[in-house]
Design an enzyme around this catalytic site. Structure first.
Site, PDB file in Angstrom:
ATOM      1  N   THR A   1       5.428 -35.798  -3.988  1.00  0.00           N
ATOM      2  CA  THR A   1       4.568 -36.962  -4.182  1.00  0.00           C
ATOM      3  C   THR A   1       5.336 -38.264  -4.032  1.00  0.00           C
ATOM      4  O   THR A   1       4.806 -39.263  -3.521  1.00  0.00           O
ATOM      5  CB  THR A   1       3.901 -36.908  -5.569  1.00  0.00           C
TER       6      THR A   1
ATOM      7  N   SER B   1       6.749 -29.425  -3.326  1.00  0.00           N
ATOM      8  CA  SER B   1       7.741 -28.558  -3.968  1.00  0.00           C
ATOM      9  C   SER B   1       7.368 -27.086  -3.897  1.00  0.00           C
ATOM     10  O   SER B   1       8.248 -26.220  -3.794  1.00  0.00           O
ATOM     11  CB  SER B   1       7.940 -28.975  -5.432  1.00  0.00           C
TER      12      SER B   1
END
Length: 373
Positions: A46, A94
């Site tokens: 992000t 991730s």
């Protein structure tokens, strides 16, 4: 006056920090010296996200901006605290990384620490706690390793991304977390890799360390450390390093370890399927202090007979599952299921000795106090 050894100097610095002293990172005296060298390794997430509008706080594409741009946006301020270089390891969410990727990331971090004073790794927050614990278990250098990310992408108003990245570099450059292993820095809070967990899907104060509490905070120029991870007690000793030297572990694929979640009237199908598919280990996320359903328990007994090793954790998020030395089942104490999986995976890669693995679960990253009477 005798010159202090490196270990004595490091320990003195850590003890000073642990009692709550504060010190500005940038000052007139430091400016006269060469700035600490900090490598920033980008993996996406992000923090590197691009939003559809300036108010698209949850509607964005993660892992789009290169790490060089993110650091560049922090200039000239970041240049006052560190001599920063960047490396783009990857640029995705991730959850998109494999254990093989984790293995390469460890090598990348260690290589950067050979020529820098500290390293910062940016990741997505979804599995950041796993990134952190993996690096904590596998990085061989005792130099600071700081993970950071963001809950809002770089391009929205009110984003936490620039402040988190700046503070992570600030913390790395201070070198105050030498011998701490890997730590997280988000929301002005410093957390230990072993204990930290993500607790909220959307809020910026999502990361906590449960009963253990945060290590410290960053208040603008001041870094305050109120406690240290247990491993600093071994700073400067060979035993500071964990047993998991990836250069010595065979290059073949690492063991397969899965997680099975218990719930009311849970079947044993998941445990059986994992065992039948060749899992070397299984972590159970149990109710309360690690309890699992009767059907799961029966499936676990059968799997243990076939050589599968289990670690028992609690799904509650806090508290411990203590080891009762039941054959084939290890109590993972206060590790979350996802972290117990990583420790079990690395342990099985390093040895077939279950008693040794049991000992690692009980001692790695935990303080051992002996009272003499």
């Amino acid at each position: 006056m005798r010159m202090l050894t490196r270990r004595s100097t490091v320990l003195l610095t850590l003890l000073t920090a642990a009692v709550g002293t504060t010190a500005p990172v940038a000052g007139a005296e430091q400016e006269k010296k060469a700035l600490p060298k900090v490598a920033v390794i980008g993996t996406g997430g992000t923090i590197a996200g691009v939003s559809k509008s300036r108010v698209s706080f949850q509607d964005y594409e993660a892992g789009k901006l290169p790490i060089a741009k993110l650091v560049g946006d922090l200039k000239p301020e970041v240049d006052s605290v560190a001599d920063v270089t960047t490396e783009q390891f990857g640029n995705k969410g991730s959850s998109g990384y494999s254990i093989a990727d984790y293995r390469r990331l460890t090598a990348t971090v260690d290589a950067q620490l050979e020529k820098n004073d500290a390293a910062v790794v940016t990741t997505g927050t979804d599995t950041m706690e796993e990134f952190a614990y993996w690096l904590d278990l596998t990085v061989r250098s005792d130099k600071p390793v700081i993970l950071t990310g963001a809950m809002r992408p770089w391009t929205v108003i009110g984003t936490d991304a620039p402040a988190n990245l700046y503070n992570a570099i600030h913390l790395a450059a201070s070198r105050k977390t030498t011998c701490y292993g890997t730590v997280l820095m988000l929301n002005d809070q410093i957390q230990a890799a072993r204990e930290v967990r993500k607790t909220n899907a959307l809020r910026m104060d999502t990361f906590t360390s449960g009963d253990s509490g945060e290590l410290g905070v960053i208040d603008q120029d001041n870094i305050r450390l109120n406690r240290a991870p247990a491993r600093v007690q071994k700073c400067g000793k060979k035993t500071w390093k964990t047993p998991f030297d990836l250069d010595r572990i065979a290059k073949k694929a690492l063991p397969k370890v899965e997680i099975a979640y218990s719930y009311q009237d849970a079947s044993g199908d998941a445990v059986k399927a994992f065992a039948d598919s060749g899992a070397d280990g299984v972590v159970t996320a149990g109710t309360g202090a690690g309890g699992i359903s009767p059907a799961m328990s029966k499936a676990r007994e059968d799997a243990v007979k076939n050589g599968v090793l289990f670690a028992s954790t609690t799904r509650t998020g806090n508290g411990s599952v203590y080891d009762d030395h039941t054959g084939g089942v290890i109590g993972a104490e206060d590790l979350t299921a996802q972290k117990a999986r990583l420790l079990l995976l690395l342990s099985l890669a390093a040895t077939d000795d279950q008693s040794q693995i049991r000992k690692w679960f009980a001692t790695l990253g935990t303080a051992q106090f002996i009272t003499r009477r």
